[in-house]
Write an enzyme that holds these catalytic residues in place. Structure first.
Site, mmCIF file in Angstrom:
data_model
loop_
_atom_site.group_PDB
_atom_site.id
_atom_site.type_symbol
_atom_site.label_atom_id
_atom_site.label_comp_id
_atom_site.label_asym_id
_atom_site.label_seq_id
_atom_site.Cartn_x
_atom_site.Cartn_y
_atom_site.Cartn_z
ATOM 1 N N GLU A 167 3.864 22.899 12.319
ATOM 2 C CA GLU A 167 4.245 22.330 13.617
ATOM 3 C C GLU A 167 4.699 20.883 13.475
ATOM 4 O OE1 GLU A 167 3.135 22.165 18.286
ATOM 5 O OE2 GLU A 167 2.010 23.482 16.958
ATOM 6 N N THR A 168 4.083 20.150 12.576
ATOM 7 C CA THR A 168 4.504 18.767 12.336
ATOM 8 C C THR A 168 5.952 18.727 11.857
ATOM 9 O OG1 THR A 168 2.245 18.067 11.835
ATOM 10 C CG2 THR A 168 4.034 16.685 10.973
#
Length: 163
Positions: A75-76
Site C-alpha cells: 500500500e505504501t
C-alpha cells in the site's frame, strides 16, 4: 531506522514541488508506520515505485514475514505511485487493497515494485510485486486509490502528508 536516504525522483517533479516549498522526499516517505517497519523508498515516479523492507522485525509467530507487513509495503508503494500520478493538485486515498501471498520469507530484505495498471483522472490502480533476495515472488498485490482534489481536502498541502 529513521536514517535519511536519497530517493530518486524525476527532476521536473522535484522542481514542481520545491517551487511550492514542499519537501518531496519527506512528503512521499513511508510515514510513521513505514518508519517503524523500516521501509525504504528507493525510487519514485508515476511509472515505477521501488522500496525495500527487512523481514526481521516484521514477522508473525512462526517466524515468517507477516502478510500484513507485505500489505503495508504494497500500500505504501502503490499510494506513492498514485500520488506521483495525481501530482500536486491531488490527494491519493486507498480504497481497495488485495494481496496474494505466494511463499514465506524468514530473513533478509524483500523488495516491492509498484507499476501502474490504470491511471485515470479520479482513480489509479497499481500492481505491486514483492520478491525476496533470490528474486522469488513473495506476494502480488493490487491497490486502487481514489484521487481527490487538494482543495476538497482541508489543509491543502498539509493533507498530502496525511494521505
Amino acid at each position: 531506522m529513521g536514517e535519511q536516504h536519497a530517493v530518486k525522483f524525476p527532476q521536473e517533479v522535484l522542481d514542481e514541488y520545491a517551487a511550492l516549498g514542499i519537501d518531496l522526499p519527506a512528503l512521499f516517505s513511508a510515514g510513521d508506520l513505514g518508519e517503524r517497519m523500516d521501509i525504504r523508498i528507493l525510487e519514485a515516479s508515476a511509472d515505477r515505485v521501488v522500496g525495500t523492507m527487512p523481514v526481521k522485525g516484521n514477522t508473525q509467530p512462526y517466524g515468517l514475514l507477516h502478510g500484513g507487513a507485505s500489505a503495508v509495503l504494497a500500500e505504501t508503494l502503490g499510494s506513492i505511485g498514485a500520488m506521483m500520478h495525481g501530482g500536486i493538485s491531488k490527494i491519493a486515498v486507498g480504497v481497495d487493497l488485495n494481496c496474494t501471498h505466494h511463499r514465506g520469507a524468514r530473513s533478509g530484505v524483500v523488495t516491492g515494485v509498484a507499476t501502474p495498471v490504470h491511471r485515470g483522472r479520479s482513480t489509479t490502480t497499481f500492481e505491486i510485486v514483492i520478491t525476496d533476495e533470490q528474486d522469488k515472488r513473495i506476494c502480488t498485490a493490487r491497490l486502487t486509490c481514489l484521487l481527490r482534489d487538494v482543495d476538497q481536502v482541508a489543509g491543502g498541502a498539509e493533507a498530502h502528508s496525511q494521505a
